[in-house]
Design a protein around this motif. Structure first.
Motif, mmCIF file in Angstrom:
data_model
loop_
_atom_site.group_PDB
_atom_site.id
_atom_site.type_symbol
_atom_site.label_atom_id
_atom_site.label_comp_id
_atom_site.label_asym_id
_atom_site.label_seq_id
_atom_site.Cartn_x
_atom_site.Cartn_y
_atom_site.Cartn_z
ATOM 1 N N ALA A 1 0.924 1.429 2.142
ATOM 2 C CA ALA A 1 0.180 0.181 1.934
ATOM 3 C C ALA A 1 -0.966 0.069 2.932
ATOM 4 N N ARG B 1 -4.591 0.475 1.560
ATOM 5 C CA ARG B 1 -5.133 -0.891 1.565
ATOM 6 C C ARG B 1 -4.786 -1.657 0.288
ATOM 7 N N CYS B 2 -3.537 -1.500 -0.136
ATOM 8 C CA CYS B 2 -3.039 -2.251 -1.282
ATOM 9 C C CYS B 2 -1.529 -2.388 -1.135
ATOM 10 N N PRO B 3 -0.950 -3.414 -1.741
ATOM 11 C CA PRO B 3 0.505 -3.573 -1.654
ATOM 12 C C PRO B 3 1.237 -2.410 -2.332
ATOM 13 N N ARG C 1 -7.668 6.134 -2.561
ATOM 14 C CA ARG C 1 -7.928 4.734 -2.929
ATOM 15 C C ARG C 1 -8.745 4.646 -4.212
ATOM 16 N N ASP D 1 -5.439 -0.191 -11.028
ATOM 17 C CA ASP D 1 -4.892 -1.518 -10.728
ATOM 18 C C ASP D 1 -3.403 -1.583 -11.031
ATOM 19 N N SER E 1 5.287 2.152 -8.384
ATOM 20 C CA SER E 1 5.749 2.687 -7.113
ATOM 21 C C SER E 1 7.141 3.267 -7.311
#
Length: 107
Positions: free
Chosen positions: A51, A55-57, A30, A35, A39
């Motif tokens: 995800a 803890r992110c899209p 993480r 930012d 993908s």
């Protein structure tokens, strides 16, 4: 300018020099993810799994990438070989042993 990728397998996308480090913890992963990342996760279940873990899209993106010197990728590496043609659901994915690694193209 370098690019950061998410991959669901450690793939050498071209000839060159490579460094594959790991395993790394989800917490460390993480911290590594910028930012803006690309993908290259081509399966819904793997994208959902990452995800939740990161803890992110994580969008599904079935694309071929070519990493250039300076580029890095966070790699989801399953430690089990699936039977041919098997498609995992989210529950089965969580039960498989896995590692995260950092793939860097150095030259």
């Amino acid at each position: 300018m370098s690019t950061f990728y998410l991959l669901n397998a450690p793939v050498l996308t071209d000839y060159g020099q490579w460094l594959f480090e790991g395993p790394i913890t989800p917490e460390h992963a993480r911290e590594l993810i910028p930012d803006g990342f690309v993908s290259a996760i081509g399966h819904d279940t793997a994208a959902e799994f990452l995800a939740a873990l990161l803890r992110c899209p994580v969008p599904v993106n079935r694309t071929r990438i070519i990493m250039h010197p300076g580029d890095q990728a966070l790699v989801l590496r399953l430690q089990a070989r699936l039977p041919e043609g098997q498609v995992l659901d989210a529950t089965a994915m969580r039960e498989l042993p896995f590692e995260l690694g950092l793939l860097s193209r150095t030259a």
